[in-house]
Design an enzyme around this catalytic site. Structure first.
Site, PDB file in Angstrom:
ATOM      1  N   SER A  11       0.826  -1.216   0.000  1.00  0.00           N
ATOM      2  CA  SER A  11       0.000   0.000   0.000  1.00  0.00           C
ATOM      3  C   SER A  11       0.859   1.265   0.000  1.00  0.00           C
ATOM      4  O   SER A  11       0.595   2.204  -0.766  1.00  0.00           O
ATOM      5  CB  SER A  11      -0.936   0.003   1.211  1.00  0.00           C
ATOM      6  OG  SER A  11      -0.212  -0.140   2.423  1.00  0.00           O
ATOM      7  N   TRP A  12       1.927   1.310   0.813  1.00  0.00           N
ATOM      8  CA  TRP A  12       2.745   2.516   0.917  1.00  0.00           C
ATOM      9  C   TRP A  12       3.603   2.702  -0.332  1.00  0.00           C
ATOM     10  O   TRP A  12       3.717   3.799  -0.864  1.00  0.00           O
ATOM     11  CB  TRP A  12       3.599   2.447   2.176  1.00  0.00           C
ATOM     12  CG  TRP A  12       4.349   3.689   2.554  1.00  0.00           C
ATOM     13  CD1 TRP A  12       5.586   3.738   3.106  1.00  0.00           C
ATOM     14  CD2 TRP A  12       3.922   5.061   2.466  1.00  0.00           C
ATOM     15  NE1 TRP A  12       5.955   5.043   3.360  1.00  0.00           N
ATOM     16  CE2 TRP A  12       4.954   5.877   2.976  1.00  0.00           C
ATOM     17  CE3 TRP A  12       2.761   5.673   2.001  1.00  0.00           C
ATOM     18  CZ2 TRP A  12       4.878   7.268   3.034  1.00  0.00           C
ATOM     19  CZ3 TRP A  12       2.675   7.068   2.052  1.00  0.00           C
ATOM     20  CH2 TRP A  12       3.719   7.843   2.556  1.00  0.00           C
ATOM     21  N   HIS A  32       7.452  -9.064  -6.597  1.00  0.00           N
ATOM     22  CA  HIS A  32       7.853 -10.444  -6.865  1.00  0.00           C
ATOM     23  C   HIS A  32       6.661 -11.306  -7.267  1.00  0.00           C
ATOM     24  O   HIS A  32       6.820 -12.470  -7.616  1.00  0.00           O
ATOM     25  CB  HIS A  32       8.547 -11.050  -5.639  1.00  0.00           C
ATOM     26  CG  HIS A  32       7.666 -11.133  -4.427  1.00  0.00           C
ATOM     27  ND1 HIS A  32       6.866 -12.214  -4.157  1.00  0.00           N
ATOM     28  CD2 HIS A  32       7.457 -10.248  -3.417  1.00  0.00           C
ATOM     29  CE1 HIS A  32       6.205 -12.008  -3.027  1.00  0.00           C
ATOM     30  NE2 HIS A  32       6.541 -10.826  -2.559  1.00  0.00           N
ATOM     31  N   LYS A 192       7.377   4.676  16.825  1.00  0.00           N
ATOM     32  CA  LYS A 192       5.973   5.071  16.968  1.00  0.00           C
ATOM     33  C   LYS A 192       5.051   3.880  16.753  1.00  0.00           C
ATOM     34  O   LYS A 192       3.928   3.841  17.266  1.00  0.00           O
ATOM     35  CB  LYS A 192       5.639   6.226  16.011  1.00  0.00           C
ATOM     36  CG  LYS A 192       5.910   5.943  14.527  1.00  0.00           C
ATOM     37  CD  LYS A 192       4.728   5.355  13.803  1.00  0.00           C
ATOM     38  CE  LYS A 192       5.079   5.061  12.357  1.00  0.00           C
ATOM     39  NZ  LYS A 192       3.965   4.484  11.591  1.00  0.00           N
ATOM     40  N   THR A 249      -0.653   7.574  13.839  1.00  0.00           N
ATOM     41  CA  THR A 249      -0.613   6.116  13.953  1.00  0.00           C
ATOM     42  C   THR A 249      -1.379   5.609  15.166  1.00  0.00           C
ATOM     43  O   THR A 249      -1.893   4.494  15.153  1.00  0.00           O
ATOM     44  CB  THR A 249       0.851   5.623  14.028  1.00  0.00           C
ATOM     45  OG1 THR A 249       1.627   6.283  13.037  1.00  0.00           O
ATOM     46  CG2 THR A 249       0.941   4.140  13.788  1.00  0.00           C
ATOM     47  N   SER A 255      -4.293   2.642  10.622  1.00  0.00           N
ATOM     48  CA  SER A 255      -3.016   2.127  11.123  1.00  0.00           C
ATOM     49  C   SER A 255      -3.116   0.636  11.401  1.00  0.00           C
ATOM     50  O   SER A 255      -3.892   0.202  12.259  1.00  0.00           O
ATOM     51  CB  SER A 255      -2.623   2.868  12.406  1.00  0.00           C
ATOM     52  OG  SER A 255      -1.609   2.174  13.090  1.00  0.00           O
ATOM     53  N   ARG A 256      -2.297  -0.153  10.710  1.00  0.00           N
ATOM     54  CA  ARG A 256      -2.340  -1.603  10.943  1.00  0.00           C
ATOM     55  C   ARG A 256      -1.792  -1.943  12.321  1.00  0.00           C
ATOM     56  O   ARG A 256      -2.197  -2.943  12.920  1.00  0.00           O
ATOM     57  CB  ARG A 256      -1.598  -2.346   9.843  1.00  0.00           C
ATOM     58  CG  ARG A 256      -0.110  -2.124   9.781  1.00  0.00           C
ATOM     59  CD  ARG A 256       0.536  -2.774   8.577  1.00  0.00           C
ATOM     60  NE  ARG A 256       0.171  -2.117   7.332  1.00  0.00           N
ATOM     61  CZ  ARG A 256       0.757  -2.365   6.165  1.00  0.00           C
ATOM     62  NH1 ARG A 256       1.713  -3.268   6.090  1.00  0.00           N
ATOM     63  NH2 ARG A 256       0.392  -1.730   5.077  1.00  0.00           N
ATOM     64  N   ASN A 257      -0.868  -1.113  12.866  1.00  0.00           N
ATOM     65  CA  ASN A 257      -0.375  -1.360  14.209  1.00  0.00           C
ATOM     66  C   ASN A 257      -1.465  -1.103  15.244  1.00  0.00           C
ATOM     67  O   ASN A 257      -1.629  -1.880  16.192  1.00  0.00           O
ATOM     68  CB  ASN A 257       0.858  -0.489  14.489  1.00  0.00           C
ATOM     69  CG  ASN A 257       2.067  -0.949  13.700  1.00  0.00           C
ATOM     70  OD1 ASN A 257       2.712  -1.921  14.036  1.00  0.00           O
ATOM     71  ND2 ASN A 257       2.360  -0.246  12.607  1.00  0.00           N
ATOM     72  N   GLU A 282       4.718  -3.929  11.562  1.00  0.00           N
ATOM     73  CA  GLU A 282       6.115  -3.628  11.915  1.00  0.00           C
ATOM     74  C   GLU A 282       6.319  -3.454  13.417  1.00  0.00           C
ATOM     75  O   GLU A 282       7.396  -3.707  13.933  1.00  0.00           O
ATOM     76  CB  GLU A 282       6.588  -2.369  11.179  1.00  0.00           C
ATOM     77  CG  GLU A 282       6.834  -2.558   9.690  1.00  0.00           C
ATOM     78  CD  GLU A 282       8.143  -3.286   9.376  1.00  0.00           C
ATOM     79  OE1 GLU A 282       8.775  -3.838  10.305  1.00  0.00           O
ATOM     80  OE2 GLU A 282       8.520  -3.310   8.193  1.00  0.00           O
TER      81      GLU A 282
END
Length: 340
Positions: A11-12, A32, A192, A249, A255-257, A282
């Site tokens: 996405s990023w 890939h 963060k 975030t 935010s996935r985190n 992450e």
């Protein structure tokens, strides 16, 4: 107009490739996955990562990394921390001294405790030191792809390289600042994610705004405490890659985190969370690295320590919060005084 290779089609990476393509650069995105390459080239979409977004026609994809970087003046690396070394090894035969290398990944490597730029130099050689640029800041890919106003920072040990990146990305929707503090920019961007996990856990437990404000504020103190020990400029943590990135975030469901933390707070186990997310979180890997580094340097980081125990020792989230609230009393500005 520049030829730019974007290494990574998540996405990023895709959102940043869109910014570059909208600035009239020729952009090749490497993935890939053949199915993803075909979708981008034939349908101008990347539905897994940016659903309902149409990609510019001057953005093309390639599954061959050599072809992707051929004639590229700029290489933008946007892959998860755990893939940095492997991807750099693939890139190494095709790198030259006339290219600008930008990375937009956020994390710290467990065991070595190295930042992304240090990992890249390990794999590509010290000769790329002045070519390297870090791009970081409060920026959800979903909003960037929709051309919503966003500000980021680019940082390099060589100011000219940072200015090349600034000119490359800057437009009316995407504002770019420069900052010469590479260490601070990378540390802020990486750590963060730890605090965002904590904010998600707090929300998942049903706690309110008071608890989240405490986490963000004291989390920033931990980030600055570790960062300044690593020779970062403390003022960097008051900027976009510090408090700015923390706000976005820790408070957004993009935010996935935060989403991963929220599930943990609601009682899910870590592996189930990671399986359901389907994307790299992450903050999990960075929590381990930051905890190890804090122990090595003897730096108190109670929020990071609590999250490490939750993630890797299966400590109950409620007990983590209780332990944080019942720590020995201290002075709030003690850290700030020592930084300055």
């Amino acid at each position: 107009m520049e030829q730019v290779a974007v290494i990574g089609a998540g996405s990023w990476g895709t959102a940043l490739a869109m910014v570059l393509a909208n600035n009239q650069h020729n952009v090749k995105v490497w993935s890939h996955r053949e199915d993803q390459v075909n979708e981008i080239n034939h349908h101008h979409t990347n539905s897994k990562y940016l659903p309902d977004v149409k990609l510019p026609s001057n953005l093309v994809a390639n599954a061959d990394i050599q072809e992707a970087v051929e004639n590229a003046k700029v290489i933008l690396l946007v892959v998860p921390t755990k893939a940095i070394r492997e991807v750099c090894r693939k890139l190494r035969p095709f790198i030259n001294t006339n290219q600008t290398l930008i990375h937009a990944s956020k994390g710290i490597e467990p065991e070595t405790h190295k930042r992304i730029s240090e990992m890249i130099e390990d794999e590509l050689g010290e000769g790329v030191h002045d070519q390297l640029v870090v791009l970081s800041g409060p920026s959800h890919a979903e909003e960037v792809a929709l051309k919503q106003p966003t500000t980021v920072t680019v940082s390099s040990y060589h100011l000219k390289s940072a200015e090349i990146a600034q000119d490359l990305f800057m437009n009316e929707h995407f504002r770019v600042y420069t900052n010469e503090d590479v260490v601070g920019v990378e540390i802020g961007g990486a750590l963060k994610n730890i605090i965002a996990l904590g904010a998600g856990i707090s929300d998942g437990l049903g706690y309110g705004d008071n608890a989240k404000a405490a986490l963000i504020t004291r989390g920033l103190a931990e980030i600055a405490r570790l960062g300044t020990q690593l020779n970062a400029n403390p003022l960097t943590f008051a900027g976009l890659t510090g408090v700015g990135d923390l706000i976005v975030t820790c408070t957004s469901q993009h935010s996935r985190n935060w989403r991963a933390g929220n599930m943990l707070g609601r009682g899910y186990v870590l592996q189930d969370v990671l399986d359901q997310m389907g994307m790299v979180v992450e903050g999990v890997r960075t929590t381990k690295a930051a905890y190890q580094l804090s122990q090595k340097l003897n730096i108190p980081m109670p929020i990071t320590e609590g999250l490490y125990e939750l993630l890797f020792d299966e400590k109950d989230p409620k007990h983590v919060v209780d332990d944080l609230m019942n720590r020995e009393k201290t002075k709030e500005l003690e850290d700030l005084s020592s930084f300055l």
